[in-house]
Design an enzyme around this catalytic site. Sequence first.
Site, PDB file in Angstrom:
ATOM      1  N   ASN A  47      -2.584  13.142  -3.408  1.00 47.50           N
ATOM      2  CA  ASN A  47      -3.678  13.639  -4.245  1.00 47.50           C
ATOM      3  C   ASN A  47      -4.143  15.022  -3.789  1.00 47.50           C
ATOM      4  O   ASN A  47      -4.410  15.910  -4.605  1.00 47.50           O
ATOM      5  CB  ASN A  47      -4.847  12.659  -4.214  1.00 47.50           C
ATOM      6  CG  ASN A  47      -4.612  11.457  -5.107  1.00 47.50           C
ATOM      7  OD1 ASN A  47      -3.902  11.543  -6.111  1.00 47.50           O
ATOM      8  ND2 ASN A  47      -5.191  10.320  -4.747  1.00 47.50           N
ATOM      9  N   GLU A  83      -4.581   2.391  -4.360  1.00 45.62           N
ATOM     10  CA  GLU A  83      -3.125   2.488  -4.255  1.00 45.62           C
ATOM     11  C   GLU A  83      -2.511   1.203  -3.719  1.00 45.62           C
ATOM     12  O   GLU A  83      -1.354   1.192  -3.283  1.00 45.62           O
ATOM     13  CB  GLU A  83      -2.727   3.668  -3.358  1.00 45.62           C
ATOM     14  CG  GLU A  83      -3.130   3.539  -1.906  1.00 45.62           C
ATOM     15  CD  GLU A  83      -4.540   4.054  -1.621  1.00 45.62           C
ATOM     16  OE1 GLU A  83      -4.823   4.345  -0.452  1.00 45.62           O
ATOM     17  OE2 GLU A  83      -5.341   4.163  -2.573  1.00 45.62           O
ATOM     18  N   ASP A  97       0.857  -1.184   0.000  1.00 46.00           N
ATOM     19  CA  ASP A  97       0.000   0.000   0.000  1.00 46.00           C
ATOM     20  C   ASP A  97       0.895   1.237   0.000  1.00 46.00           C
ATOM     21  O   ASP A  97       1.825   1.338   0.829  1.00 46.00           O
ATOM     22  CB  ASP A  97      -0.909   0.007   1.230  1.00 46.00           C
ATOM     23  CG  ASP A  97      -1.888   1.165   1.201  1.00 46.00           C
ATOM     24  OD1 ASP A  97      -2.934   1.041   0.543  1.00 46.00           O
ATOM     25  OD2 ASP A  97      -1.595   2.210   1.833  1.00 46.00           O
ATOM     26  N   ASP A 149      -1.740   9.835 -10.074  1.00 44.84           N
ATOM     27  CA  ASP A 149      -1.675   8.806 -11.123  1.00 44.84           C
ATOM     28  C   ASP A 149      -0.234   8.558 -11.550  1.00 44.84           C
ATOM     29  O   ASP A 149       0.171   7.408 -11.786  1.00 44.84           O
ATOM     30  CB  ASP A 149      -2.509   9.243 -12.329  1.00 44.84           C
ATOM     31  CG  ASP A 149      -3.997   9.298 -12.006  1.00 44.84           C
ATOM     32  OD1 ASP A 149      -4.401   8.732 -10.975  1.00 44.84           O
ATOM     33  OD2 ASP A 149      -4.743   9.910 -12.789  1.00 44.84           O
ATOM     34  N   HIS A 209      -4.765  14.900  -8.539  1.00 45.38           N
ATOM     35  CA  HIS A 209      -4.920  13.501  -8.944  1.00 45.38           C
ATOM     36  C   HIS A 209      -3.990  13.114 -10.094  1.00 45.38           C
ATOM     37  O   HIS A 209      -3.626  11.943 -10.223  1.00 45.38           O
ATOM     38  CB  HIS A 209      -6.379  13.242  -9.331  1.00 45.38           C
ATOM     39  CG  HIS A 209      -7.309  13.235  -8.158  1.00 45.38           C
ATOM     40  ND1 HIS A 209      -7.442  12.166  -7.311  1.00 45.38           N
ATOM     41  CD2 HIS A 209      -8.138  14.204  -7.669  1.00 45.38           C
ATOM     42  CE1 HIS A 209      -8.319  12.442  -6.359  1.00 45.38           C
ATOM     43  NE2 HIS A 209      -8.766  13.687  -6.552  1.00 45.38           N
TER      44      HIS A 209
END
Length: 394
Positions: free
Chosen positions: A261, A296, A253, A270, A266
């Site tokens: 973010n 994630e 994770d 990404d 965002h």
Amino acid sequence: MPENNTPSLSGLARLLNAVLGTDLLQRVRVSRALMAAFVYAMGCLLCEFGLRQWQLPPMGVRLCQLSSVLAASGMYLAVRTGWSLRFVDPSLAVAQIMVAQVAAAMVYAVMSPVRGAMLSLQVMIALFAISSLGLRAQLQMAGNALLVMGLTMVALTELSPQTYAPAMEWTHFTVLLTVLAPVSLLGVQLTTMRARLATQKAALETALDRIQTLVDKDEMTGLLNRRAMRDMAMHHLKLQSRSGDGSVLALIDLDAFKRINDLYGHAVGDDALRLFAQEVCKVLRDTDLVARWGGEEFLILLTATTADQALVAMDRVRDGLMKAEGPPQAPDLRVHFSAGVAEMTPLEPLDKALERAEAALHRAKVLGRNRSELALEPALSEVTAALIKSTRAF
């Protein structure tokens, strides 16, 4: 009875291997050469029949037969011995067609009483060209057939106008031209259709590959998606149960991903996911599996690996992320992750191993993140139950 049949079958197989060869593609080429040889043999028999029925010139008949035998045997040996493999077309299709056209012209000249029927040989050769040549070569072979027959007819009218009347030869040539024209047109249509089908097949295969990619891969990272990972992991674990090799699951994770973010947007988030996917693929082997498990989270299956080796691999991924430059909008950003590593025991269900890896991941988060924790071994009762279930299945 079976004992008597076995030797004959093996003998037939040896005979076929001797005549056709063992390579499948080469067998196809040799078979075509043998088909042409069969047509030559029929031509020789026709000439022999004509010699006895109409007292044809013996020298012309024997010359025609000798030429046919040499052409048939020469083409067969060239293909069967592999000598033709040095050429662009190992089947020697163009050469075989041109030689056959000359041989058909010789049969036409020899079989003077029924020479009109011999025009069908040129048509048959043109049909063979349609099945084995491209469009341009087909048209060239059709033109070559007209040229060979035209020259043959002109020579015959000059040498023996009493037997080969010019008007009759012109009639035969016109008939041949009239028949070859639609045959050539048919060849054009069939070749165009084959080309269109080949293009459609290639486009379909590309589309199927694209669909398969969309089905199996995560669009953002290019890694396996959850469904594909589960299917492939189950398959690998079945193989592991047979081979005895160990496997390790690593549930990962990304740390503080929501903060990335919120702070950078965002798009940078990404990019962080793609950066992790890029770095983890540098460390893993071809036999390992990695998937975006959701959001994630990532799941890795390391095959033929111990827990200690898996922990080392996680450290290598962590080092790679520390050295990698962040996204263009945030070059100083460094991606960190926590991992729960679970060494799988024989016959342990995948979901059970995932539960242990998730518990280890949670422990890594609690202990400060940016670290890897080893999962606890499953309870002995669970392993015993799995063994009993497996035994009952047998």
